[in-house]
Design a protein around this motif. Structure first.
Motif, short mmCIF file in Angstrom:
data_model
loop_
_atom_site.label_atom_id
_atom_site.label_comp_id
_atom_site.label_asym_id
_atom_site.label_seq_id
_atom_site.Cartn_x
_atom_site.Cartn_y
_atom_site.Cartn_z
N LEU A 169 0.83 -1.21 0.00
CA LEU A 169 0.00 0.00 0.00
C LEU A 169 0.86 1.26 0.00
CD1 LEU A 169 -2.88 -0.89 2.50
CD2 LEU A 169 -3.08 -0.47 0.03
N TYR A 170 1.94 1.21 0.75
CA TYR A 170 2.88 2.33 0.81
C TYR A 170 3.47 2.58 -0.58
CZ TYR A 170 6.91 5.00 2.63
OH TYR A 170 7.86 5.94 2.91
N GLY A 171 3.88 1.51 -1.25
CA GLY A 171 4.43 1.65 -2.59
C GLY A 171 3.40 2.19 -3.57
N LEU A 172 2.17 1.67 -3.49
CA LEU A 172 1.10 2.14 -4.37
C LEU A 172 0.81 3.61 -4.13
CD1 LEU A 172 -0.93 1.07 -6.51
CD2 LEU A 172 -2.54 0.72 -4.63
N TYR A 173 0.74 3.97 -2.86
CA TYR A 173 0.49 5.37 -2.49
C TYR A 173 1.60 6.27 -3.03
CZ TYR A 173 1.25 9.40 0.51
OH TYR A 173 1.52 10.65 0.98
N GLY A 174 2.85 5.85 -2.84
CA GLY A 174 3.96 6.67 -3.29
C GLY A 174 4.01 6.85 -4.79
N LEU A 175 3.57 5.84 -5.53
CA LEU A 175 3.59 5.92 -6.99
C LEU A 175 2.52 6.85 -7.54
CD1 LEU A 175 4.22 2.26 -8.23
CD2 LEU A 175 5.70 4.24 -8.55
N TYR A 176 1.33 6.81 -6.94
CA TYR A 176 0.20 7.48 -7.56
C TYR A 176 -0.29 8.71 -6.82
CZ TYR A 176 0.07 3.34 -10.48
OH TYR A 176 0.40 2.35 -11.36
N ALA A 177 0.18 8.93 -5.59
CA ALA A 177 -0.27 10.12 -4.86
C ALA A 177 0.42 11.35 -5.44
CB ALA A 177 0.04 9.99 -3.38
N ARG A 178 -0.35 12.26 -5.95
CA ARG A 178 0.19 13.50 -6.48
C ARG A 178 -0.30 14.68 -5.65
NH1 ARG A 178 3.01 10.34 -8.12
NH2 ARG A 178 3.60 9.80 -10.26
N THR A 179 -1.53 15.01 -5.78
CA THR A 179 -2.11 16.08 -4.99
C THR A 179 -3.07 15.47 -3.98
OG1 THR A 179 -3.89 16.40 -6.61
CG2 THR A 179 -1.91 17.75 -6.85
N MET A 180 -2.89 15.82 -2.73
CA MET A 180 -3.72 15.29 -1.66
C MET A 180 -4.77 16.31 -1.28
SD MET A 180 -2.29 12.35 -1.09
CE MET A 180 -2.82 11.82 0.53
N PRO A 181 -5.99 15.86 -0.92
CA PRO A 181 -7.02 16.81 -0.48
C PRO A 181 -6.59 17.52 0.80
CG PRO A 181 -7.66 14.56 0.03
CD PRO A 181 -6.43 14.47 -0.82
N ASP A 182 -7.12 18.72 1.02
CA ASP A 182 -6.79 19.48 2.22
C ASP A 182 -7.77 19.12 3.33
OD1 ASP A 182 -6.09 21.25 4.18
OD2 ASP A 182 -6.16 23.03 2.91
N LEU A 183 -7.29 18.37 4.33
CA LEU A 183 -8.13 17.94 5.44
C LEU A 183 -7.79 18.68 6.73
CD1 LEU A 183 -8.15 14.06 4.88
CD2 LEU A 183 -9.80 15.76 4.07
N SER A 184 -7.07 19.78 6.62
CA SER A 184 -6.62 20.48 7.82
C SER A 184 -7.78 21.00 8.67
CB SER A 184 -5.69 21.64 7.43
OG SER A 184 -6.33 22.54 6.55
N ARG A 185 -8.91 21.30 8.04
CA ARG A 185 -10.05 21.80 8.82
C ARG A 185 -10.69 20.70 9.68
NH1 ARG A 185 -11.54 21.37 3.55
NH2 ARG A 185 -13.43 20.17 3.01
N HIS A 186 -10.36 19.45 9.39
CA HIS A 186 -10.89 18.32 10.17
C HIS A 186 -9.82 17.73 11.10
CE1 HIS A 186 -14.31 18.53 7.50
NE2 HIS A 186 -13.56 18.23 6.45
N GLU A 187 -8.74 18.45 11.30
CA GLU A 187 -7.59 17.93 12.03
C GLU A 187 -7.93 17.54 13.47
OE1 GLU A 187 -3.11 19.50 13.25
OE2 GLU A 187 -4.23 20.48 11.64
N THR A 188 -8.82 18.30 14.12
CA THR A 188 -9.12 18.06 15.53
C THR A 188 -9.65 16.66 15.78
OG1 THR A 188 -9.59 20.42 15.86
CG2 THR A 188 -10.40 18.89 17.54
N TRP A 189 -10.53 16.17 14.91
CA TRP A 189 -11.10 14.84 15.14
C TRP A 189 -10.39 13.75 14.34
CZ3 TRP A 189 -13.35 12.12 11.10
CH2 TRP A 189 -13.71 12.86 9.96
#
Length: 245
Positions: free
Chosen positions: A105-125
């Protein structure tokens, strides 16, 4: 065995020095081909802890990071104490297969992850949830990768802040893993801190050479080869654990 351990940590340090991550994942993935995940995790403690400690304090602002991510860190600690997964050392638990799945999964994520959604507003939970899963998987596999690393990248931190945040998370998880291994020894598998200390030197040398390589080759090409390698290694570990190869 000493030569094999030195070679593994030199390679893992080389990769970490080149792309800034991968020492625990590569070390655990390769070591578990020839030894139990519990024994491999004990060898990881010293080199992982000291290299991550250096990464954490390299830029300063540590207290500021702790104030922001204390919920994430608390989740990691709780997850390592009360894991929902069977932990390292359980004879009937296929920890090698779980680790292999994590690496794939780590390898798959590293290959295809380019732009990640911004989840900073949900950081608290989200932070305590991601931290708990990361801590639980740390004592189950010896590696904290999924879901903490992708989660931190969804917070869209600045580059230096992200590197330090990873150092903070890795340091915390390594301390939790060390405490877990000490409190839950496996019969006939002693905690070999001497060998773990020996592994530190090749890891540091590998990191030094990795930094040299970083300026000579395309980081993107190296990352592509690295993540493909993790997918292949992880898939092999899963298939081997279940006797399919």
């Amino acid at each position: 065995m000493i030569a094999f351990v030195i070679a593994v940590f030199a390679l893992a340090g080389l990769i970490k020095g080149t792309i800034g991550l991968g020492l625990p994942a590569v070390s655990m993935g390769l070591l578990t081909i020839f030894m139990s995940p519990f024994q491999a995790a004990t060898l990881l403690i010293v080199p992982s802890l000291l290299t991550n400690f250096w990464q954490l304090f390299a830029e300063g602002h540590v207290l500021q990071l702790i104030r922001r991510f204390w919920l994430l860190l608390t989740g990691i600690i709780i997850g390592s104490v009360w894991s929902i997964f069977p932990t390292l050392g359980h004879a009937e638990f296929h920890s090698e297969a779980l680790l292999g799945g994590m690496l794939a999964l780590y390898g798959l994520y590293g290959l295809y992850a380019r732009t990640m959604p911004d989840l900073s507003r949900h950081e608290t939970w989200l932070s305590p949830m991601m931290g708990y899963l990361g801590g639980a998987l740390t004592v189950a596999t010896g590696v904290i990768v999924i879901p903490v690393m992708p989660y931190l990248q969804t917070l869209h931190l600045k580059r230096d802040d992200l590197v330090q945040a990873l150092g903070l998370v890795f340091t915390t998880s390594t301390v939790c893993l060390a405490i877990f291994l000490h409190q839950n020894p496996v019969e006939d598998i002693p905690t070999d801190y001497t060998m773990s200390a020996i592994a530190l030197l090749p890891a540091l040398i590998g990191m030094w050479f990795g930094k040299k390589i970083r300026y000579r080759i395309s980081e993107q090409k190296f990352r592509t080869v690295f993540f493909i390698g993790l997918m292949v290694l992880g898939s092999y570990m899963m298939l081997h654990q279940f006797g399919w190869i």
